[in-house]
Design an enzyme around this catalytic site. Structure first.
Site, PDB file in Angstrom:
ATOM      1  N   GLU A 157       4.655  -2.167  -1.756  1.00  0.00           N
ATOM      2  CA  GLU A 157       5.723  -2.578  -0.828  1.00  0.00           C
ATOM      3  C   GLU A 157       5.309  -2.709   0.637  1.00  0.00           C
ATOM      4  O   GLU A 157       5.960  -2.173   1.533  1.00  0.00           O
ATOM      5  CB  GLU A 157       6.897  -1.592  -0.944  1.00  0.00           C
ATOM      6  CG  GLU A 157       7.408  -1.468  -2.372  1.00  0.00           C
ATOM      7  CD  GLU A 157       8.531  -0.440  -2.531  1.00  0.00           C
ATOM      8  OE1 GLU A 157       8.810   0.301  -1.572  1.00  0.00           O
ATOM      9  OE2 GLU A 157       9.120  -0.385  -3.610  1.00  0.00           O
ATOM     10  N   GLU A 264       8.152  -2.383 -13.198  1.00  0.00           N
ATOM     11  CA  GLU A 264       9.262  -1.415 -13.084  1.00  0.00           C
ATOM     12  C   GLU A 264      10.565  -2.045 -13.584  1.00  0.00           C
ATOM     13  O   GLU A 264      11.603  -1.977 -12.921  1.00  0.00           O
ATOM     14  CB  GLU A 264       9.428  -0.967 -11.615  1.00  0.00           C
ATOM     15  CG  GLU A 264       8.147  -0.438 -10.996  1.00  0.00           C
ATOM     16  CD  GLU A 264       8.316   0.103  -9.579  1.00  0.00           C
ATOM     17  OE1 GLU A 264       9.453   0.357  -9.140  1.00  0.00           O
ATOM     18  OE2 GLU A 264       7.282   0.266  -8.898  1.00  0.00           O
TER      19      GLU A 264
END
Ligand code: GLA
Length: 359
Positions: A157, A264
């Site tokens: 991220e 995910e």
């Protein structure tokens, strides 16, 4: 007229044909249906590794990811102390049951340990010190599990949430500039040259984010950074992504010569929201037949896509096991339940499961 003998023979032929099929249907899991496509994994905590959840994991999956246990905060709480117990128990479970492990993650702006960015006086450390700390951390963790962890989310991220900005203004970025990203990959590659190394992020199918993720990946590839691919976190919902958005994203990233892993996966029954808020009066949170129908369609679409792009997508991992517990319960709305997975609160296969294995 059929003789008794003919009827018996007919029955045994039927049994010969259908018994193996029904036994397969009882014993087979996602990993078996997808064995010619990609490993199917799930994020776990040590508490999931016994009882019914452990049986489900072993039946359905052939890969696991530690949900939290390998993040820098939990695994490296003090500069000179690592906490290995949880991570070890997950890797040992995988070894005992022949599962692959995806390591998650080596460098992120969240769940960092308190000591990381400051010195003993409480002053912010220099770039040299921080990169040395990152190197020590990555060498220690990656080497410990060398040969047991086949892929790592190296940087998580790093792109800003603001679509007009590029890299996130995290402590990593403030202290090191963009260099920490390439360095993290180099350290990981030095520590385990065999491991597959991924940049991992969310909303990677949204056009504005996709362009910025692509820009970062292209920089890394052009610089010769040892990166294998991009992890699409895939915290999706019944509202997004569309088939077109998903397809464009996969093809765009693959055009850089990179692999894609779905790291995910969950399909929320609510629209994506990032900021915490309280539950609105009357806001329902039951899994209605309408929501289930839409979720089935979305799951079908995304697994169709995974099979179509099997030469690019080299793994899919669900984020949590079943609707009994998901990180999306209470996030970002405390008190609100979510139903994003393929198993229900009693660990039974949902209807969407059938849609995913029927092809
Ligand atoms: C991000 C991280 C995951 C996890 C989820 C929320 O996607 O990559 O490790 O923390 O947020 O559970």
């Amino acid at each position: 007229m059929q003789t008794l003998e003919q009827i018996r023979r007919f029955r045994s032929i039927l049994l010969l044909i259908f018994l193996p099929l029904t036994t397969f249907a009882q014993k087979a899991g996602l990993k078996d249906y997808y064995k010619n496509y990609l490993p199917v994994g799930v994020a776990v905590a040590p508490g999931n590794l016994n009882g019914n959840e452990a049986s489900l994991i072993i039946r359905e999956f052939n890969s696991i990811t530690p949900e939290n246990a390998m993040k820098m905060g939990p695994i490296h709480p003090e500069e000179n102390r690592y906490y290995w117990k949880d991570a070890d128990s997950i890797v040992n479970f995988a070894q005992r049951h022949g599962l692959k492990v995806r390591g998650h993650n080596l460098c992120w702006h969240e769940q960092t340990p308190a000591w990381l960015f400051t010195d003993s006086q409480g002053d912010t450390v220099s770039k040299e010190v921080l990169l040395q700390r990152l190197k020590d951390h990555i060498y220690t963790v990656v080497k410990r599990y060398k040969g047991k962890i086949y892929a790592w989310d190296v940087v998580n991220e790093a792109i800003d949430d603001d679509s007009t900005k590029f890299l996130r203004n995290s402590a990593w970025y403030k202290i090191c500039g963009d260099e920490f990203i390439a360095k993290a990959f180099e350290y990981a590659h030095e520590a385990d040259p065999q491991a597959l190394l991924f940049y991992n992020d969310y909303n990677t199918e949204r056009p504005e984010k996709r362009e910025r993720v692509y820009r970062l990946l292209k920089q890394l590839v052009d610089q010769g950074v040892p990166i294998t691919g991009v992890g699409l976190q895939a915290h999706w919902s019944i509202f997004e992504p569309s088939a077109g958005e998903l397809q464009t994203a996969i093809e765009k990233y693959a055009s850089l010569g990179l692999k894609v892993q779905i790291t995910e996966l969950d399909v929320s029954v609510y629209p994506w929201e990032k900021n915490m808020r309280s539950r609105r009066p009357g806001e329902q949170d039951s899994f209605t037949p309408e929501l289930e129908e839409r979720q089935r369609e979305q799951y079908k679409m995304i697994f169709d896509m995974f099979r179509k792009y099997k030469n690019i997508i080299t793994g899919v991992t669900f984020w949590n096991i079943s609707d009994r517990h998901t990180w999306l319960d209470n996030y970002p709305v405390p008190g609100r339940k979510n139903y994003p997975l393929l198993f229900d609160q009693n660990l039974r296969r949902k209807q969407a499961y059938q849609d995913v294995i029927t092809f």
